[in-house]
Design a protein around this motif. Structure first.
Motif, short mmCIF file in Angstrom:
data_model
loop_
_atom_site.label_atom_id
_atom_site.label_comp_id
_atom_site.label_asym_id
_atom_site.label_seq_id
_atom_site.Cartn_x
_atom_site.Cartn_y
_atom_site.Cartn_z
N PHE A 27 8.11 9.61 12.43
CA PHE A 27 7.60 9.58 10.85
C PHE A 27 8.62 10.50 9.98
CE2 PHE A 27 5.21 8.95 7.42
CZ PHE A 27 5.19 10.18 6.70
N TYR A 71 -2.34 -3.53 2.91
CA TYR A 71 -3.76 -3.29 3.12
C TYR A 71 -4.42 -3.64 4.31
CZ TYR A 71 -4.26 -1.17 -1.35
OH TYR A 71 -4.04 -0.21 -2.67
N GLY A 72 -5.15 -3.06 4.83
CA GLY A 72 -5.69 -3.49 6.43
C GLY A 72 -4.59 -2.69 7.59
N ASN A 73 -3.77 -1.87 7.06
CA ASN A 73 -2.86 -1.01 7.65
C ASN A 73 -1.85 -1.95 8.46
OD1 ASN A 73 -3.76 1.41 6.78
ND2 ASN A 73 -4.94 1.79 8.76
N LYS A 74 -1.55 -2.95 8.31
CA LYS A 74 -0.55 -3.58 8.93
C LYS A 74 0.70 -3.28 8.50
CE LYS A 74 1.03 -8.56 9.37
NZ LYS A 74 0.60 -9.83 9.49
N LEU A 75 1.74 -2.96 9.25
CA LEU A 75 3.08 -2.66 9.09
C LEU A 75 3.98 -3.73 9.32
CD1 LEU A 75 2.30 0.23 9.21
CD2 LEU A 75 4.29 0.77 10.20
N ARG A 117 0.91 -1.30 0.15
CA ARG A 117 0.06 -0.04 -0.14
C ARG A 117 0.85 1.28 -0.08
NH1 ARG A 117 -4.58 1.22 4.62
NH2 ARG A 117 -5.57 2.83 3.71
N SER A 118 1.79 1.23 0.99
CA SER A 118 2.63 2.36 1.01
C SER A 118 4.17 1.99 1.60
CB SER A 118 2.13 3.47 1.76
OG SER A 118 1.79 3.45 3.02
N PHE A 132 8.08 -4.32 9.42
CA PHE A 132 9.34 -3.41 9.65
C PHE A 132 10.61 -4.25 9.23
CE2 PHE A 132 8.62 0.64 11.75
CZ PHE A 132 7.35 0.34 12.25
N VAL A 170 3.45 -0.83 4.38
CA VAL A 170 2.34 -0.93 4.80
C VAL A 170 1.34 -1.59 3.86
CG1 VAL A 170 0.03 0.52 5.42
CG2 VAL A 170 2.44 1.41 5.87
N TYR A 190 11.02 5.82 9.23
CA TYR A 190 10.93 6.44 10.46
C TYR A 190 12.33 6.53 10.95
CZ TYR A 190 6.07 5.25 11.12
OH TYR A 190 4.74 4.95 11.15
N MET A 241 6.40 8.97 3.65
CA MET A 241 5.66 8.26 3.22
C MET A 241 5.65 8.14 1.67
SD MET A 241 2.57 7.77 1.71
CE MET A 241 1.37 9.12 2.00
N THR A 290 4.25 6.40 -1.84
CA THR A 290 3.37 5.52 -2.19
C THR A 290 3.45 5.26 -4.17
OG1 THR A 290 1.81 7.24 -2.80
CG2 THR A 290 1.34 5.90 -0.88
N LEU A 309 7.07 3.44 4.44
CA LEU A 309 7.34 4.69 5.37
C LEU A 309 8.73 4.54 5.81
CD1 LEU A 309 4.20 4.02 7.51
CD2 LEU A 309 4.35 5.32 5.62
#
Lengths: 110, 114
Positions: A45, A94-98, A31-32, A100, A92, A36, A48, A50, A34
């Protein structure tokens, strides 16, 4: 299995040097991406990303994403001792799970 | 604006005791995440919630760990009974389910189990 790989694991440079940190990924539902920065506290942060090929800049830091080759780089120019930190890359899904990466430890010597 | 709030900031306990970590996400955020960070394993996602509902708890190490989110402004992570290998920094993060998925981290709880 989804994974994010960062390189190098650690880096020592002198003030004024330019550094490039790498992040490659293999995830199912991108999805994206990031970036940090983590000093002694929580990750803060930075960027980001995409879309491929569009550089994000903030002062001496910049980052770009290549969705075809599945990697991103973080550049820091004219490094300062305050840039010393762990730099974390996260993807990231889909579902916002990251997911790392393990991080790159950067130490800038004066 | 207040960021993500976690409490306590530090916790020292003895093996076998129950530990409860607390988190207040950023107001308006509808996703909440619990992470654990150690030198050996880096940042690990334990569980996350969307709109107060647990979505993925596959990162929860074992049955000794449990998490709840009774409302949009509060979550707990409980360890019962605690063990020395649970010693770590536990972060809570929140985000808004927009396109970016950017998460904002709390200051963390440093847990030491003796």
């Amino acid at each position: 299995e989804d994974k994010v790989v960062q390189s190098p694991l650690s880096l020592v440079v002198h003030e004024g040097d330019t550094v490039t940190l790498n992040c490659s990924y293999e995830v199912t539902n991108f999805r994206s991406l990031l970036w940090y920065k983590q000093e002694k506290k929580a990750p803060t942060f930075l960027f980001m990303l995409t879309s491929s090929g569009i550089e994000k800049k903030s002062g001496r830091l910049s980052s770009i994403l290549d969705k075809k080759e599945l990697f991103s780089i973080l550049n820091i120019t004219a490094t300062q001792t305050g840039d010393s930190a762990i730099y974390l890359c996260a993807v990231v899904e889909y579902g916002n799970k990251l997911v790392f990466g393990a991080g790159t430890i950067l130490r800038v010597k004066s | 604006d207040a960021g993500v709030i976690q409490s306590p900031r530090h916790e020292v306990t003895e093996m076998g005791q129950e530990v409860t970590l607390r988190c207040k996400p950023i107001s308006g955020h509808n996703s909440l995440f619990w992470y654990r960070q150690t030198m050996m394993r880096g940042l690990e996602l334990l569980i996350y919630f969307n709109n107060n509902v647990p979505i993925d708890d596959s990162g929860m190490p074992e049955d000794r760990f449990s998490a709840k989110m009774p409302n949009a402004s509060f979550s707990t992570l409980k360890i019962q009974p605690s063990e020395p290998r649970d010693s770590a920094v536990y972060f809570c993060a929140s985000s808004f389910s927009d396109r970016s998925g950017t998460q904002y981290f709390g200051p963390g709880t440093r847990l030491l189990v003796l």
